[in-house]
Design an enzyme around this catalytic site. Structure first.
Site, mmCIF file in Angstrom:
data_model
loop_
_atom_site.group_PDB
_atom_site.id
_atom_site.type_symbol
_atom_site.label_atom_id
_atom_site.label_comp_id
_atom_site.label_asym_id
_atom_site.label_seq_id
_atom_site.Cartn_x
_atom_site.Cartn_y
_atom_site.Cartn_z
ATOM 1 N N ASP A 1 28.660 -1.157 -7.198
ATOM 2 C CA ASP A 1 27.893 -0.372 -8.159
ATOM 3 C C ASP A 1 28.248 1.089 -7.866
ATOM 4 O OD1 ASP A 1 26.041 1.153 -9.552
ATOM 5 O OD2 ASP A 1 24.405 -0.254 -9.252
ATOM 6 N N HIS A 2 29.019 1.701 -8.765
ATOM 7 C CA HIS A 2 29.572 3.020 -8.445
ATOM 8 C C HIS A 2 28.497 4.084 -8.235
ATOM 9 C CE1 HIS A 2 29.085 3.499 -12.834
ATOM 10 N NE2 HIS A 2 29.021 4.786 -12.598
ATOM 11 N N HIS B 1 21.890 -0.104 -11.978
ATOM 12 C CA HIS B 1 21.963 1.299 -11.558
ATOM 13 C C HIS B 1 20.594 1.894 -11.247
ATOM 14 C CE1 HIS B 1 26.095 1.078 -12.465
ATOM 15 N NE2 HIS B 1 26.060 1.413 -13.728
#
Length: 484
Positions: free
Chosen positions: A177-178, A240
């Site tokens: 998950d960036h 996110h």
């Protein structure tokens, strides 16, 4: 302040989907920047793998073009680009067949870290994992990186986890998950747990509420068909925003250790209350400003998928009982910004007459743009005429605070890929964490589907549907303004 660069071990990184958009925009340019920075050893290799019948020279030309397009001019060193390109190879692979796998196996070297990046559709994850295992390409120390979405509900997430677990142990699986790779997100943990200043007041007794905002100016054009099966809840909130909420709300882990950190995040997810219908607002952007509407981009006039969502969430534990977390995210909003705002309560008694001028202390953590933090505090307004209060920011922009060298902050993908090579899973989601998030999100989504309501329309370039204002207004609060 000069940042330290600690090189990783030499590695073989295979990028499945190596000709795709993510590889071009993020993975290949990011690896070049790590090579330029001295973190990626010259003994390392990058192997692109995809269906396309392409020569090695053609793939290298594609990588060179990606660097020219997505790396800033001041980082494009011709000699270093040539060296980096020389480390790149390519193999045409049939993900669901046997084509190319023997060639790939012959390219693997002994004595280096082997990592396999699944930059492909989730439907191919199982086939790739199976063939890496069957062809003896992945060894016991190999790592696989999988991109979201990690399923579209609890059942599919469990099935995906079970498929990967047939061939890889949990400690070999890196669910990326960036958002967790952003400098500010990691600094959030440092601010909380390395400073006695904040931790004693990091609880419901002192914090009035928390706002988490991820706003985008773009719509879903070009990916409308995919997005219409997902929506903001599946695409952003369940992963996110959930991760950001966990980092704010988690208890201090016993050590900065991958499983210790993820254990505490899991406890937060499991402590989330079910969300009532009146505490959620869903929206769809309308046409305006020369741009098409969401239903135009999705090519589905009857679409009931949300491009915007705002919700009030409660964490039912001793630390947070009674403190609401307000989450919102959407497309086609006023500005592109991501921030976490922690609003502290007013003092129990004011000794000043200027009570109407009082504003709460707010700690704002900016993820994008201009990563940094500021703390809004009350001071005396300068000048004669009595004690008048005003609010000012104690501002820390990373670019200003860390100087020219320290401000060269790696992209999230750069940091996360280097963590994969190091074998550090702290910033990656564990399988039970993913399943717990879906177990919370599924009833919310299912309630919408049963009710069948169409999301509220909102004008592009605004802060979203008017109904979202009421989420906070009825609690005597206001959303922070969306601005860059």
């Amino acid at each position: 302040m000069v940042s330290r660069v600690i090189p990783v071990e030499p590695f073989d990184l295979v990028v499945f989907g190596g000709t795709g958009d993510l590889a071009r925009r993020k993975i290949l340019p990011g690896l070049y920047r790590r090579f330029l920075g001295g973190q990626m050893p010259p003994e390392s290799r990058i192997i692109g793998a995809a269906r396309s019948e392409m020569t090695e020279d053609e793939f290298r030309a594609m990588a060179r073009a990606a660097i020219a397009e997505f790396v800033s001019a001041d980082k494009r060193d011709a000699a270093m680009i040539d060296q980096f390109i020389s480390l790149i190879s390519y193999v045409a692979i049939d993900a669901k067949g046997d084509g190319g796998w023997a060639t790939l196996k012959g390219m693997m070297r002994k004595g280096v870290v082997r990592a396999f990046y699944f930059s492909v559709a989730p439907a191919l994850f199982g086939a790739l994992a199976e063939r890496l295992h069957d062809h003896n390409i992945a060894d016991a120390k190999s790592r696989i990186v999988v991109e979201k979405p990690f399923g579209r509900d609890l059942d599919t997430a469990r099935a995906l986890n079970a498929t990967l677990a047939k061939h890889f142990r949990e400690e070999q699986i890196y669910r990326i998950d960036h958002y967790l790779g952003k400098e500010t997100v990691q600094n959030l943990m440092a601010v909380r747990f390395a400073n006695i200043l904040f931790e004693p007041i990091w609880k419901a007794q002192y914090i009035d509420h928390v706002q988490i905002t991820v706003a985008e100016t773009v719509g879903v054009e070009g990916r409308g068909a995919y997005y219409d099966t997902s929506g903001a809840m599946r695409d952003m909130v369940q992963n996110h925003l959930m991760q950001l909420l966990c980092l704010i709300a988690m208890e201090p882990p016993y050590h900065f250790d991958p499983n210790a950190v993820r254990d505490e995040k899991l406890k937060v997810i499991r402590a989330l209350d079910p969300v009532e219908h009146q505490d959620i607002v869903r929206g769809q952007y309308l046409a305006g400003g020369g741009q098409k509407s969401y239903v135009d981009h999705s090519e589905n006039p009857a679409s009931k998928t949300e491009s915007y969502i705002a919700m009030k969430v409660h964490v039912s534990n001793w630390r947070w009982k009674g403190t609401p977390f307000y989450l919102r995210t959407g497309k086609r909003l006023r500005a592109r910004t991501s921030e976490i705002a922690i609003t502290f309560k007013e003092p129990p008694h004011s000794i000043f007459d200027d009570a109407e001028g009082w504003r709460e202390n707010v700690l704002v953590i900016r993820l994008q743009p201009n990563e940094g933090m500021n703390l809004m505090v009350m001071i005396k307004e300068p000048g004669p005429g009595g004690m008048r209060l005003t609010q000012v920011p104690l501002d820390m922009s990373f670019a200003e605070a860390l100087g020219e060298d320290g401000a060269d902050i790696p992209d999230a993908y750069e940091r996360l890929i280097m963590d994969v090579i190091r074998g550090n899973q702290t910033l990656f989601m564990r399988g039970d964490e993913v399943e717990a998030a879906w177990a919370w999100a599924d009833p919310i989504i299912q309630a919408w589907e049963r009710k069948g309501d169409k999301p509220r329309g909102y004008e592009p370039g605004t802060s979203g549907p008017e109904d979202a204002l009421m989420l906070l207004h009825r609690d005597g609060r206001r959303w922070r303004e969306i601005r860059e």
